[in-house]
Write a protein that holds these residues in place. Sequence first.
Motif, short mmCIF file in Angstrom:
data_model
loop_
_atom_site.label_atom_id
_atom_site.label_comp_id
_atom_site.label_asym_id
_atom_site.label_seq_id
_atom_site.Cartn_x
_atom_site.Cartn_y
_atom_site.Cartn_z
N ASP A 41 25.99 4.67 43.87
CA ASP A 41 25.39 5.79 44.59
C ASP A 41 23.90 5.79 44.54
O ASP A 41 23.44 6.16 43.47
N VAL A 42 23.48 5.69 45.63
CA VAL A 42 21.51 5.50 45.71
C VAL A 42 21.01 6.82 46.24
O VAL A 42 21.61 7.21 47.42
N VAL A 43 19.80 7.14 45.78
CA VAL A 43 19.30 8.15 46.21
C VAL A 43 17.90 7.67 46.52
O VAL A 43 17.15 7.15 45.94
N ASN A 44 17.27 7.82 48.13
CA ASN A 44 15.90 7.41 48.58
C ASN A 44 15.15 8.36 48.31
O ASN A 44 15.57 9.59 48.92
N VAL A 45 14.10 8.51 47.63
CA VAL A 45 13.24 9.52 47.41
C VAL A 45 12.04 9.35 48.15
O VAL A 45 11.24 8.30 48.32
N TYR A 46 11.49 10.64 48.94
CA TYR A 46 10.46 10.69 49.92
C TYR A 46 9.45 11.60 49.33
O TYR A 46 9.80 12.69 48.79
N ALA A 47 8.22 11.69 49.43
CA ALA A 47 7.31 12.43 49.42
C ALA A 47 7.28 13.65 50.39
O ALA A 47 8.20 13.42 51.48
N LYS A 48 6.96 14.99 50.39
CA LYS A 48 7.00 16.04 50.97
C LYS A 48 5.56 16.25 51.60
O LYS A 48 4.69 16.33 50.94
N ASN A 49 5.57 16.40 52.94
CA ASN A 49 4.39 16.86 53.40
C ASN A 49 4.08 18.21 53.37
O ASN A 49 4.79 18.95 52.92
N ALA A 50 2.70 18.53 53.73
CA ALA A 50 2.29 19.90 53.60
C ALA A 50 3.13 20.63 54.37
O ALA A 50 3.29 21.92 53.77
N ASP A 51 3.58 20.47 55.19
CA ASP A 51 4.71 21.36 56.28
C ASP A 51 6.16 21.35 55.89
O ASP A 51 6.81 21.84 56.47
N GLY A 52 6.24 20.61 54.67
CA GLY A 52 7.56 20.70 54.11
C GLY A 52 8.38 19.49 54.61
O GLY A 52 9.68 19.30 54.06
N SER A 53 7.97 18.77 55.74
CA SER A 53 9.04 17.92 56.51
C SER A 53 8.70 16.34 55.52
O SER A 53 7.91 16.17 54.34
N ARG A 54 9.77 15.49 55.73
CA ARG A 54 9.63 14.25 54.83
C ARG A 54 8.56 13.47 55.20
O ARG A 54 7.93 13.17 56.23
N SER A 165 11.76 -1.04 48.93
CA SER A 165 11.99 -0.66 50.31
C SER A 165 13.25 0.16 50.07
O SER A 165 13.91 0.37 49.26
N VAL A 166 13.36 1.02 51.45
CA VAL A 166 14.37 1.98 51.52
C VAL A 166 15.69 1.26 51.28
O VAL A 166 15.97 0.07 51.98
N ILE A 167 16.83 1.73 50.65
CA ILE A 167 17.97 1.08 50.46
C ILE A 167 18.96 1.57 51.62
O ILE A 167 18.99 3.03 51.62
N GLY A 168 19.76 0.75 51.98
CA GLY A 168 20.90 1.06 52.84
C GLY A 168 22.19 0.82 52.37
O GLY A 168 22.19 0.07 51.16
N THR A 169 23.32 1.12 52.83
CA THR A 169 24.63 0.70 52.27
C THR A 169 24.87 -0.78 52.48
O THR A 169 25.78 -1.37 51.80
N SER A 209 21.84 8.52 49.98
CA SER A 209 21.45 10.02 50.43
C SER A 209 19.93 10.08 50.04
O SER A 209 19.08 9.16 49.64
N ASP A 210 19.29 11.02 50.82
CA ASP A 210 17.82 11.23 50.65
C ASP A 210 17.51 12.43 50.16
O ASP A 210 18.13 13.27 49.73
N GLU A 211 16.23 12.39 49.44
CA GLU A 211 15.56 13.51 48.69
C GLU A 211 14.22 13.87 48.80
O GLU A 211 13.45 12.61 48.88
#
Length: 213
Positions: A41-54, A165-169, A209-211
């Motif tokens: 089970d993999v989690v792709n981790v992203y930074a958070k923008n100033a407005d809270g978006s991914r 790179s981003v992981i998919g199934t 999943s994304d985080e």
Amino acid sequence: MRKLGLFVLPMLLAACGGTGLNLGQGFEMTAALTGTQVAVDVVNVYAKNADGSRGAYLYSRVDKYTPTAGTLNVEVRGGSLGFTAQKVTVKYTDASGNPLDDSAATFNNSVAFTVPGGYTCPNGATTCAATDKTLTATKFSLPDLYWLSEQAALTAARGCVNGSSVIGTSHDCPEARMYVTFTGKDSLGAERTLTIPQAQVRVYVATVSDEVR
């Protein structure tokens, strides 16, 4: 230790101390270990923008991994002696044969199972005189063999997220393999080994999943 679409990768154990398969002399078996796998089970981790978006992708990590035990299958040639296994040694490698991890390279354990010889007795008896034995090819199966160490399973799982790179199934994880050696004795008490040189372990991404952080 692992499609499980796992390939059956057998090795012929050559006869020792004899040139034929005369009953009570020859020893010839083909062994395979199938079904060992590691679901990741993999989690792709992203930074958070100033407005809270991914924002931008940062990295991927293993959230959980689930190993599944395999099944030992042995085909015994008619006339072959039986085999009682006493110890198993498993070496974990990558697809190129290099150690999977220095801290997870080898697993040793005591075992206790007997592969019957390649003959049958009248009326289904388990023992009989040599003159009453009929040469018969036999098959032996032993399920739920968990010979993939926790460290080896973790190392194999982490191999799924070593990229950038981003992981998919559908992501292809690096292969893991097990070199399995059984040591024990044949029906006459002689020391024997039975080897499976490249039992494949299926390692795959089960969920993603994304985080955002």
